[in-house]
Write an enzyme that holds these catalytic residues in place. Sequence first.
Site, PDB file in Angstrom:
ATOM      1  CG  HIS A  20     -32.305 -10.663 -12.588  1.00  0.00           C
ATOM      2  ND1 HIS A  20     -32.671 -11.139 -11.294  1.00  0.00           N
ATOM      3  CD2 HIS A  20     -32.433 -11.847 -13.453  1.00  0.00           C
ATOM      4  CE1 HIS A  20     -32.863 -12.672 -11.264  1.00  0.00           C
ATOM      5  NE2 HIS A  20     -32.929 -12.919 -12.741  1.00  0.00           N
ATOM      6  CG  ASP A 225     -55.000 -20.361  -4.689  1.00  0.00           C
ATOM      7  OD1 ASP A 225     -55.788 -20.053  -5.648  1.00  0.00           O
ATOM      8  OD2 ASP A 225     -55.173 -21.118  -3.662  1.00  0.00           O
TER       9      ASP A 225
END
Length: 281
Positions: A20, A225
């Site tokens: 982070h 994808d």
Amino acid sequence: MMQVTEFTCGGFVVGLTSSHTMTDGLGAGQFINAIGDYARGLPKPRVTPIWSRDELIPNPPKLLSGPLPTPRIFQLRRLTVDLSVDSIADAKSQFLQATGRRCSTFDVAVARLWQARTRSLRLADPSTRVSLGFFADARHLLRGGGAAGFYGNCFYTVTVSAESGAVVGADTAGVVAMIRDAKARLPAEFARWAAGERVEPDPYDLSFSYEWFVSDWTRLGLDADYGWGTPSQVISFAFLPFMAKAIIGAPPAPKAGVRIMTQCVEEVNLPEFRDEMEAAF
């Protein structure tokens, strides 16, 4: 860091871990979608990356010096519960009838989670304050009115707090209202922080207490994808023993609704937390 594990059946799992200090969930999702774009033969990512952090991010207050906090280790237990489409719609309808306002699936999930966990703790004093935090994307609040394509870290912690008795005894609409009131404070609180004012409590301070946070993964774009369609499921694999949390995601395809993955109570509270969650959803 990414790792791909291929199985003899032809399926595969993509593992991702990130810091982070470099990026938030949206930035990580944008990164792996860029990889998917290249894997599918596109000449460039569909979202053009923005790296100009200095032009976007305000100068925050200076960090206080001192020793790092010592994490308290909990024996947190996992619990996963699915919300049906009908149960979500029913809760939204209740809130609309009670307030004349609309709410999101996130609002419903967090409200039910917070109430179930608070009830399971069975706090003796109803005036004891209970809190939770959740992460809000702040890109739309940056200089210039937006930063689509920014890969970096740009979330702001929203904290909601109330007396435990109020959370335990409220109906769903009442707890949802608490969540929405906290969300409504985001622009003003972020503006103060961006102007260099010190916001108390520090939105990025990890207290490592039994308080907890919720993270919504449904819109991060982690379902990239790579050429074979989107994944059947996206889950959180690594839970830290000193951070109580819940993650809102999607159940395995083709099932509809929401899947909530939690590790936010210890063994003594788990049976009642499970009962409250199952009753709520």
